[in-house]
Every structure is written in C-alpha cells, then in structure tokens.
Design a protein around this motif. Sequence first.
Motif, PDB file in Angstrom:
ATOM      1  N   LEU A 103       0.927  -1.238   0.073  1.00 23.68           N
ATOM      2  CA  LEU A 103      -0.083   0.185   0.106  1.00 23.68           C
ATOM      3  C   LEU A 103       1.028   1.359   0.019  1.00 23.68           C
ATOM      4  CD1 LEU A 103      -2.858   0.685   0.392  1.00 23.68           C
ATOM      5  CD2 LEU A 103      -2.561   1.136   2.843  1.00 23.68           C
ATOM      6  N   ARG A 178      -2.773   9.699   7.780  1.00 28.73           N
ATOM      7  CA  ARG A 178      -4.608   9.773   7.715  1.00 28.73           C
ATOM      8  C   ARG A 178      -4.835  10.442   6.378  1.00 28.73           C
ATOM      9  NH1 ARG A 178      -8.511   8.618  11.028  1.00 28.73           N
ATOM     10  NH2 ARG A 178      -6.684   8.168  12.628  1.00 28.73           N
ATOM     11  N   THR A 183      -7.153   4.572   4.031  1.00 29.27           N
ATOM     12  CA  THR A 183      -7.913   3.048   4.448  1.00 29.27           C
ATOM     13  C   THR A 183      -7.025   2.534   5.408  1.00 29.27           C
ATOM     14  OG1 THR A 183      -6.697   2.478   2.633  1.00 29.27           O
ATOM     15  CG2 THR A 183      -8.930   2.706   2.049  1.00 29.27           C
ATOM     16  N   ALA A 186      -7.802   4.082   8.764  1.00 34.20           N
ATOM     17  CA  ALA A 186      -9.399   3.292   9.129  1.00 34.20           C
ATOM     18  C   ALA A 186      -9.061   1.900   9.816  1.00 34.20           C
ATOM     19  CB  ALA A 186     -10.241   3.267   7.985  1.00 34.20           C
ATOM     20  N   ALA A 187      -8.080   1.238   9.146  1.00 30.09           N
ATOM     21  CA  ALA A 187      -8.030  -0.088   9.600  1.00 30.09           C
ATOM     22  C   ALA A 187      -7.198  -0.065  10.911  1.00 30.09           C
ATOM     23  CB  ALA A 187      -6.971  -0.963   8.599  1.00 30.09           C
ATOM     24  N   ARG A 201      -5.626  -5.224   5.237  1.00 31.20           N
ATOM     25  CA  ARG A 201      -6.913  -4.935   5.507  1.00 31.20           C
ATOM     26  C   ARG A 201      -7.180  -3.764   4.612  1.00 31.20           C
ATOM     27  NH1 ARG A 201      -8.866  -4.553  11.906  1.00 31.20           N
ATOM     28  NH2 ARG A 201      -8.478  -6.815  12.477  1.00 31.20           N
ATOM     29  N   ALA A 202      -6.296  -2.943   4.309  1.00 36.85           N
ATOM     30  CA  ALA A 202      -6.369  -1.560   3.668  1.00 36.85           C
ATOM     31  C   ALA A 202      -6.277  -1.828   2.062  1.00 36.85           C
ATOM     32  CB  ALA A 202      -5.556  -0.454   4.233  1.00 36.85           C
ATOM     33  N   PRO A 204      -6.602  -2.621  -1.599  1.00 31.83           N
ATOM     34  CA  PRO A 204      -7.854  -2.695  -2.513  1.00 31.83           C
ATOM     35  C   PRO A 204      -8.072  -3.994  -2.816  1.00 31.83           C
ATOM     36  CG  PRO A 204      -6.097  -1.705  -3.746  1.00 31.83           C
ATOM     37  CD  PRO A 204      -5.702  -1.958  -2.352  1.00 31.83           C
TER      38      PRO A 204
END
Length: 448
Positions: A103, A178, A183, A186-187, A201-202, A204
């Motif tokens: 990511l 952030r 994403t 958020a995870a 988790r983040a 796509p």
Amino acid sequence: MRIAVVGGGISGLVAAYRLRQALGGGVELVLVEARERVGGILRTVEIAGEPVDLGAEAFVGRRREIPELMRELGIEEQLVHPAGRRPLVWSGGVGHRLPERTLMGIPAGAESVSGLVDAETVARIADEPNRPLEWKPGGDMSVGELVADRFGEQVVRRSVDPLLGGVYAGRADSIGVRAALPTLAAALDTGAASLTQAVARALPPPSDTPVFGGIRDGYGVLLEALRTAADVKVETATTATRLTRTATGWHLDPVGAVDAVILATPAPATATLLREISPAAADLVAGIELASSAVVALALPRDAPLPDNSGILVATDEPLRAKAFTLSSRKWPHLAARDVALVRASFGRFGNDTPLGWSDSDLVTAAVEDLTTVTGIEITPLTAVVQRWPNGLPQYAPGHTTRIAELRSATSDLPALALAGSYLNGVGVPACAASGTAAARRILEHLT
C-alpha cells in the motif's frame, strides 16, 4: 448573475463547467488565471511533432471522475490505458522489481520486499505482528515515522519514498498517514493488531479495472473541451489580489462585483484572498507547505534499447539526482507507435528543491547521465524539453485532515464562496476534478 472562478487549473475549469451545466446561458462566468495559460500543473506540448504531457500524464483508473467527464464532453475515444508493464526500483546500484502487495510501498508481508531490503529488515517485518502496536484511534503521524518504527528505515527509503515522491513530490517524513492513506488509518482505528494486518485490510480488492488511465493526445484535449463547454470568459495573466464582501455578494480585484466566487487557487494564493474576510481560514491555508519539482522530457531514437518496464523509481538513499524516470514509450502503447522513444525524468522533493535552481542544460545533463546509469545504455537525446513546477504540490502533513475540516468550518458562514484545489482532499487529477464539482455544488445550493 455574475460568478468568478479564480484559478484556471483542472479544479477551476471543472467548477466553471458544472456551473454552466446547471445555470445555462443566463449567467456570466469569469475565470481569472495568474499564468498566461490555463491548465495549472497540467501542460501538453509538442515533442517531435506530437503531443506529450509535461505535468501529470495519468490518472487513477479506479476513480470514475475523469472517464465520466470525458464521456460528458464527447472525447471518450481519447481514453487510453497503460500496457501493464511494472516499474523498477533503483536501489543499491541495481534495478529491483517494484514490490507487490504493498500500500503505497508499505508491504503486507516480508516476502514483498525480499531482495530490495537486507535480511535483517526482512526478519524485522516478519516479526512485526509479534510486537505491540501503539496507535491512537483518530490520531495521526507521518508515514515515515510509522513505517520506520514497525518495518525499518530501509523500507521507508527504498519502497515507500519512491512512490510518495511520485504522488506528492515529498517524502514519507513529510506526509501524514490519515490524509495520504485513509484506508490504512481506518484499519488502524478499528483495531488492527499490527501494521502488517492493517496493510492487508487496507489493500484494495482484486479488480480487472486498469489501475491507471490516460488521454491519448494529452491533457490539453480535456482542458480545451472543458473551456469550450464552460463558455467562460478567461482572463489569463491576471492575478486576483483582493476579495471583500459587499451588500449583495463580493468584490474581487480586478474583476469587480460578482454574485459568487470559487477560489480554485493554490494554497498561498487562497490564503491571500481569504486574509481580509476570514483571518482564521487564511492562517489554516497558509500553514500548508508545498513542494517544487521539474520534468525533463527526452525524445530518443525509436530503437533505443530501454528496459521493458514502465519506469524506474529511485530510492531516496541513492546518490542519483533524478527521483524517477517514466519510460513513456514502454508504459503507453499509443506512445510506443511514435517515431521516437519518449522518457520523462523527474526531479525535486519537498525539502530538496536544489535541482530547480539549475539551468535547463544542467537538468538535461543530469537526466541523461542518471538515465544512462539506471539503464546501462548510452543515452543520446534527439530533443529535450524542461518544465519546472515551482510550489506545484501541497504536502499532506500529519494533521492535514483536521486542518481541512477546520478550514471548512471557518468558511462555512461565508455566503456564495467555495474552495477547490489540490490542497483539500487529494492531489490527483480525479480528486481535483471532484473538488471543482463540489465547489460548484456549494455555489448552486446558495443560489437556489
């Protein structure tokens, strides 16, 4: 009715187009642009007789703003996609395949960066899930601080920095988690036990949609189509210097009285125009720092034996002067069909804009020498074009999302005024187009 749009980049042009769509011919639209041309940091020029982009040359294909806009404007046949080749990362004097399952360069597992980083770093990444993670939900820190703490400095310099340098002309140390990686934030907010787990988790979900898209004859096609459809009076080489409220709307120097205004300007210019009407908002915008960069576009003989990759990103612990090369004729099939091979060399990062002080000839020399180093071939350009982008990209520092939320609040009581631009909610072309649409919507809500 008279509406002013200040700033002729993609954000301002989309805002003008959306206003014209909604209001028809019964409104006078005036676009004020300080440069002598519209387009902002999008610019298409001719090299070897054909169009080449010297600013952004692609957009995120999984966002729909630009393809949908092209369909609306009747230029959808201009949509193109890359050939699917992957870039290399130049590190340790060697080209490495760009890590997969990352990511923005942050790996979801040690195997992703094996070979790019040393064995000690690989072991550290593998062990990361076993170490307690300290993350305050709703908090923020720089991407560099988080990744260096969890995975080590080599991952930052060799995997994360090269990608962030392309998006923000910055480094991981200057970009907040952030704003740049929502994403991932958020995870982490929802309880990921490790950075490894949060990245997984983040990521796509798998998709057949091309990651990137482009415009066959350059962004100039889109800019001209927007300008024509907006039917806007464009005043280039004109700097808006002062904005004040009147009993019925606004007075914008040197345009005069207007019923509404959209500020689609870079952060410093926006701060100047907000200073008199909202000092608090002006202070917030003025606190956003910017990075400068430069692009050197090279036309080489068509048979130049360039690597079979879309580009070469340079790790920030390398001594090269260029930060990246786009092997345009390898990346884009429509460019591969031309009579020359095209390469773009990029220079400049936040905190290191030294190359922008060099002469054009020095920049071209650095581009040629560094390209020779990373490809191993003798480079003899047929043509070279230099484009400088001073203060072209805002830095989404830690706390950026809070800053923008406070800016929205500070300007919420200013009637018939809206903000747009790359410093708000994304620096990419789709995000800028979305900001122009949102700004037009705010004005329309006020007027109706």
